[in-house]
Design an enzyme around this catalytic site. Structure first.
Site, PDB file in Angstrom:
ATOM      1  N   HIS A  86       0.821  -1.215   0.000  1.00 43.60           N
ATOM      2  CA  HIS A  86       0.000   0.000   0.000  1.00 43.60           C
ATOM      3  C   HIS A  86       0.856   1.267   0.000  1.00 43.60           C
ATOM      4  O   HIS A  86       0.377   2.335  -0.371  1.00 43.60           O
ATOM      5  CB  HIS A  86      -1.015  -0.009   1.157  1.00 43.60           C
ATOM      6  N   ASP A 222       1.277  -7.783   2.122  1.00 47.56           N
ATOM      7  CA  ASP A 222       1.358  -6.333   1.927  1.00 47.56           C
ATOM      8  C   ASP A 222       2.814  -5.888   1.775  1.00 47.56           C
ATOM      9  O   ASP A 222       3.414  -5.339   2.690  1.00 47.56           O
ATOM     10  CB  ASP A 222       0.696  -5.634   3.117  1.00 47.56           C
ATOM     11  N   SER A 651       4.096   2.147   8.336  1.00 40.30           N
ATOM     12  CA  SER A 651       3.830   1.176   7.280  1.00 40.30           C
ATOM     13  C   SER A 651       5.107   0.904   6.503  1.00 40.30           C
ATOM     14  O   SER A 651       5.750   1.826   6.012  1.00 40.30           O
ATOM     15  CB  SER A 651       2.756   1.704   6.334  1.00 40.30           C
TER      16      SER A 651
END
Length: 716
Positions: A86, A222, A651
């Protein structure tokens, strides 16, 4: 450099050593003094110098800020970096087309020549930091207004940044901590030639979609991979085919031994924003006014993007990144509302402030702190409805390409009309290129529907505070009919389509631009968001001074035990352990701290946008060809849990074992502890990580890109 370190240690020498292993986002340079002993007890085998060193390579040299909003890590001697899927989403979508849809199908460069360069992507290396609190605070006095204080601070910041950038070689940023009670400068080096190496298909990289987002158990791959390039001397350089892969000072070895409950885990990264010092009134304002408006506005924008994204691959790629970002915060803010309400966080903070107020009004403290809580509460009472209004309007701006027109493409057009005739021809080429980019990222029919829906929501819900003047004017003229207004505005604006813009370009002048309905609307929206009445301006001045003194007083009185500053996109370290949550029937594993490929397959739904899987994934699962990436118990690990303290910006952060070896990739938190940005919940707060074994299995066995794995240093 030794002098710098001694100065910094002296500044923190009085801070107590009692810290909790899982809570806290710590500066690397204070690890030796504040955390190293606790970390060793949990399983750290590195020295503090091996984590952070100015003079020698250390872990800090392997961790970068990725494109200003995420974290990534170096995992090979040739500049290979790993981050979340992402985080790379924007770049992957940009590089994709209907015929080469890397977002949907995935991509792995067969060699370095096959690596793909997005238009704009950079990574930022952290070089060093220093304390400049005394220097900056010597320039301010208690008699200054907040505006005067800010001006004096900014003047000194400009000098500090210039003194330390070495003629432009480095980017220097001076940041405020503890609500303006401390200041540090950070020196960075930016590399702008960053290329896509590979990504799994979206069905793997975003498995579970919005349904599983912020949830546990997760089964998401991810991750995405890029490579940093430099000139022949290893220095930052603009993109060029002659650039070479960067040879970093340090890169992370990868450990395939797997994790178990209570294993040491530390995370280095760039957490974006926490508000652990936020007053009770601010929490109450967010829960009851700001966040509900955010959630409703975001959902309105998403729904009107989605109906067009589902009809066309081309439109889906246009809006993929904006939709994903909007959806992420939409669910986050709803989770914040639920968690903060459930745990009565505002009430807890109010109790702490009552104790502070008693301390503040003792004779020896009253002059400095006596009015702090009163001023803070007065500000929130005055701005509650403004917060609701502003969040509805901000979601209009964030989801509509035209609501922000006057500060993006429209500004470039206006500057063009103001330019001298001799320069216009030169600017015209740049303007046409800007137009190509602007219109390539929006679909006219979708934009009209987003505009109409957001207009209707804003005018009906943001009613406790004066609305945008042009909105009120048009509503009177068109009888509050959003559909009629949208049709009229888009029909009359030369900004509404690329064709209309190019047709108007030869005749364009300043009055045409400022009088265009879409431009005029956007300019009025931006001006209205920035407007503050005299009452709000005064209350904000008192609030800012009060908040700074509240934090100072809470630290001085020791009524608040927090010893670390709020996150603000500066490099931090958090440490803790692999830690399970209570058993969950949705996760059929022995200990609820990991998930498996088998569990992922149980969620599989053919044709479902969120839970479908590529045919090849189903085939390889049946063969159980896990190779050296399988757990010793025989299963293929996917995700695992730790109790590290992270937030947005983390992230893509590396999850490291006690030897500084990569064991996973942080990508999410759990919704039960969504209040974590405001108050840390030791029992519930978890970080959700991609197991590095799953990452390598997907690259090697699933994607057939073993040459990428061969670059890495593997510990088995």
């Amino acid at each position: 450099m030794k002098k710098i370190m001694l100065t910094l240690l002296a500044a923190w020498i009085l801070i107590p050593l009692s810290v909790r292993a899982d809570e806290g986002m710590w500066f690397l340079m204070f690890i030796e003094r504040l955390n190293h002993r606790d970390m060793q007890k949990l399983g750290l085998q590195l020295t503090a110098e091996e984590i952070y060193s100015i003079n020698h390579h250390s872990l800090k040299d392997a961790v970068v800020q990725f494109n200003g909003g995420c974290t990534a890590e170096l995992i090979s001697k040739d500049g290979l970096i790993l981050t979340n899927h992402h985080c790379g989403y924007d770049a992957i979508a940009e590089l994709s087309s209907a015929s080469n849809n890397y977002l949907k199908d995935g991509y792995w460069a067969p060699n370095k020549m096959g690596e793909l360069k997005p238009k704009s992507l950079y990574v930022r290396f952290f070089v060093r930091m220093d304390d400049v609190s005394k220097r900056i605070l010597s320039k301010v006095t208690d008699k200054m207004t907040e505006a005067e204080r800010e001006a004096a601070i900014n003047k000194e910041i400009a000098l500090i940044e210039k003194e330390n950038n070495e003629g432009g070689k480095y980017t220097v940023s001076v940041r405020s901590f503890f609500q303006g009670n401390e200041f540090y400068y950070f020196v960075y080096q930016d590399f702008k030639d960053v290329r896509l190496v590979g990504t799994p298909p979206e069905s793997v990289g975003k498995y579970g979609g919005d349904t599983d987002n912020w949830e546990w158990p997760r089964h998401t791959g991810d991750f995405s991979m890029f490579r940093v390039y430099a000139d022949k001397d290893g220095n930052p350089a603009d993109y060029s085919t002659s650039n070479m892969p960067l040879h970093p000072k340090h890169y992370l070895p990868i450990n395939l031994k797997g994790v178990k409950e209570n294993d040491f885990a530390m995370i280095l990264g760039y957490p974006g924003r926490t508000n652990r010092w936020m007053p009770a009134g601010g929490i109450e304002q967010n829960v009851k006014f700001a966040y509900p408006a955010w959630v409703e506005g975001a959902k309105t924008g998403m729904d009107n993007m989605k109906k067009y994204m589902d009809k066309s691959t081309e439109v889906r790629l246009m809006y993929a990144s904006k939709y994903a970002s909007t959806a992420n915060y939409w669910k986050n803010r709803q989770g914040m509302i639920d968690a903060l309400s459930k745990f009565n966080t505002a009430k807890t903070k109010a109790g702490q402030e009552d104790k502070f107020n008693q301390w503040a009004n003792k004779p020896e403290n009253k002059e400095k702190y006596g009015a702090v809580v009163t001023n803070i509460n007065a500000y929130y009472a005055l701005t509650n409805e403004k917060a609701r209004h502003d969040n509805y309007l901000q979601q209009f701006v964030r989801t509509s390409a035209f609501a922000s027109l006057s500060r993006t493409f429209g500004r470039a057009v206006l500057n063009y009309t103001k330019a001298e005739a001799a320069k216009k021809e030169e600017l015209k080429k740049e303007l046409i290129a800007s137009a190509d980019e602007f219109y390539s990222e929006m679909f006219a029919a979708a934009e009209k529907d987003i505009f109409q829906a957001q207009w209707s929501l804003y005018t009906s819900k943001a009613v406790g505070y004066p609305q945008v003047p042009l909105v009120e004017k048009w509503n009177k003229e068109f009888g509050n009919n959003a559909a009629t207004i949208a049709t009229a505005v888009f029909g009359q604006s030369f900004f509404s389509s690329k064709e209309a813009f190019m047709k108007a370009l030869p005749f364009m002048n300043e009055s045409m631009v400022t009088g265009d309905p879409l431009y005029a609307f956007s300019a009025d929206v931006i001006a209205h968001l920035g407007f503050k009445s005299e009452a709000v301006t005064k209350a904000q001045n008192d609030f800012q001074a009060g908040f700074r003194k509240l934090v100072e007083g809470l630290r001085e009185s020791k009524l608040n035990p927090i010893q670390y500053p709020d996150a603000n996109s500066t490099l931090r370290l958090t440490y803790g352990s692999v830690k399970s949550l209570p058993a969950d029937k949705r996760n059929e594993v022995k200990i609820n701290n990991y998930t498996t490929l088998e569990g992922m397959m149980k969620k599989y739904k053919k044709g479902d946008e969120e839970f479908d899987l590529p045919a090849h994934m189903l085939e390889i699962y049946k063969s159980k060809d896990y190779g050296r990436y399988a757990d010793k118990a025989g299963y293929m690990p996917v995700n695992f849990l730790t109790n590290n303290d992270i937030t947005g910006g983390n992230s893509g952060s590396p999850v490291l074992n006690g030897k500084g070896e990569l064991i996973g990739l942080a990508f999410d938190g759990n919704i039960e502890a969504m209040a974590g940005d405001v108050i840390f919940d030791k029992k519930l707060q978890r970080t959700i990580n991609v197991d590095i074994r799953y990452v390598l299995w997907l690259i090697d066995k699933y994607s057939g890109a073993k040459h990428i794995v061969d670059e890495m240093t593997i510990v088995e």
